[in-house]
Write a protein that holds these residues in place. Structure first.
Motif: not given
Lengths: 314, 102
Positions: A98-99, A102
């Motif tokens: 996710i990081s 993102g």
């Protein structure tokens, strides 16, 4: 056609980056990382930045590669953490995914808007280039217009080397095979060292009018020192604490000294008189080249087996 | 799309992969590699983006990146010395909070 080359390069770049992070063996990971540095040098050429390409090939791929490989051999001897990828934990994987996604999404959104430069700095550079003492704009920026950057950068290098030497008095396991007993390498190095030195000095000299300069020249010099070390021609200089640290400080000290000379004539720090700026810059760059070569080599040397202190206290 | 902008997007990709690897891995050497990838991506964005706005070589970000590369190698060398010291003291190349109950 050109876009095709660029897209291919970007694909190779991202592929190598993934391989260097997710390949099983750590040795291969380091190898892929070095390869990535070489591809990055090509990318910088495509970006019309030959100076950065030279620095990336010599420093980014060369010196970083040497340091990583050296550390890897050492970690294998000391640590019992398997260098292979371990079974990855689920929550960490999703957090990382996710990081990463993102970051990509946000950055891509951010750069999709065209930006307009607020101040035309490049015009100021080209207007003042004739007064800078050199004709290559990057050297002019690094050593005249923004010389504080370069001064503090060399200070950072010296600081890193000082911290490294402080940490070194450790109980490191001695590496058994300290040098390569290779007669061919030994003989070749004797032949090639003058040439390596010449290349380094040429890069330094060329920096005034073409791509090149102190950092690239220093990296080439450091590579020559490392080769010397590897064939067992241990320099006595490196064993002596005063010469070792004196070599680090030399470039910085010369920079400060030359930079403060204008103070005598009531000029601010680091402003060279226009007529002599070329000489000033060459002098500073010569000191920087020697010191950067020596610092980069020391960084390699510092983690080797024989700490200086052992010599003094038998 | 100019070739400068393509490489800026390539830098975005490198940044993303770097962040992903930095969080995923526990081995310190792998983390250092991921951190270096993040740095290279930043350099690419810096130069690529500024040049794509102008359509020609921009020397100021190039000089900044040149400084950045040298500082990055100093940081890497320092990190390697720290990792070695840590490994020599603890026989581990990972941080204690990442070692797990095994």
């Amino acid at each position: 056609m050109n876009e095709l080359i660029d897209l291919t390069l970007v694909c190779i770049l991202l592929g190598l980056a993934s391989l260097s992070l997710f390949t099983q063996s750590l040795f291969r990971a380091v190898m892929f990382f070095i390869l990535l540095g070489l591809i990055l040098a090509l990318v910088w050429i495509r970006l019309d930045a030959p100076d950065i390409a030279l620095a990336e090939a010599a420093i980014g791929a060369g010196i970083t590669g040497i340091l990583l490989l050296d550390a890897l051999a050492h970690l294998r001897a000391t640590s019992n953490t398997p260098p292979q990828l371990r079974q990855l934990k689920q929550p960490r994987f999703w957090l990382a995914l996710i990081s990463g996604a993102g970051v990509i999404l946000l950055l891509a959104l951010a750069i999709s808007e065209p930006l307009a430069p607020a101040v035309a700095l490049d015009l100021q550079v080209s207007e003042n280039l004739t007064n800078s003492g050199v004709t290559h704009p990057i050297t002019a920026i690094l050593l005249n217009f923004r010389s504080y950057d370069t001064l503090l950068e060399v200070a950072v290098l010296v600081l890193a080397a000082l911290v490294a030497v402080t940490l070194r008095q450790s109980d490191e396991h001695p590496v058994v095979n300290e040098y390569l007993p290779n007669p061919l390498l030994h003989a070749c190095l004797k032949l090639f060292f003058p040439m390596i030195f010449l290349v380094s000095m040429y890069l330094l000299w060329a920096g005034a009018a073409q791509p090149g300069g102190a950092f690239q020249a220093g990296a080439v010099l450091a590579a020559a020192f490392v080769l010397f070390y590897l064939v067992g021609l241990k320099t006595q200089l490196a064993q002596n604490d005063i010469y070792l640290k004196g070599g680090w400080i030399f470039g910085l000290a010369l920079f400060v000294l030359v930079g403060s000379m204008p103070l005598l004539y009531g000029q601010p720090f680091l402003t060279y008189p226009d007529s002599q700026a070329g000489i000033f810059i060459l002098l500073i760059e010569l000191g920087l080249t020697l010191s950067i070569g020596w610092i980069l080599f020391s960084m390699f040397l510092l983690s080797q087996s024989s700490p200086l202190q052992k010599k003094d206290s038998p | 799309m100019s070739s400068y902008l393509i490489f800026a997007y390539g830098g975005v990709g490198l940044c993303g992969i770097g962040v992903f690897g930095f969080i995923l891995h526990t081995h310190l050497l792998r983390r250092l590699i991921a951190f270096n990838l993040l740095g290279s991506g930043t350099f690419l964005i810096l130069v690529g983006l500024s040049q794509s706005g102008r359509g020609e070589a921009d020397y100021i970000p190039q000089a900044l990146v040149l400084t950045g590369i040298v500082v990055a190698v100093a940081a890497t060398a320092l990190a390697l010395v720290l990792i070695r010291r840590w490994a020599a003291l603890t026989q581990h190349a990972t941080l204690p909070e990442d070692q797990g109950p095994s």
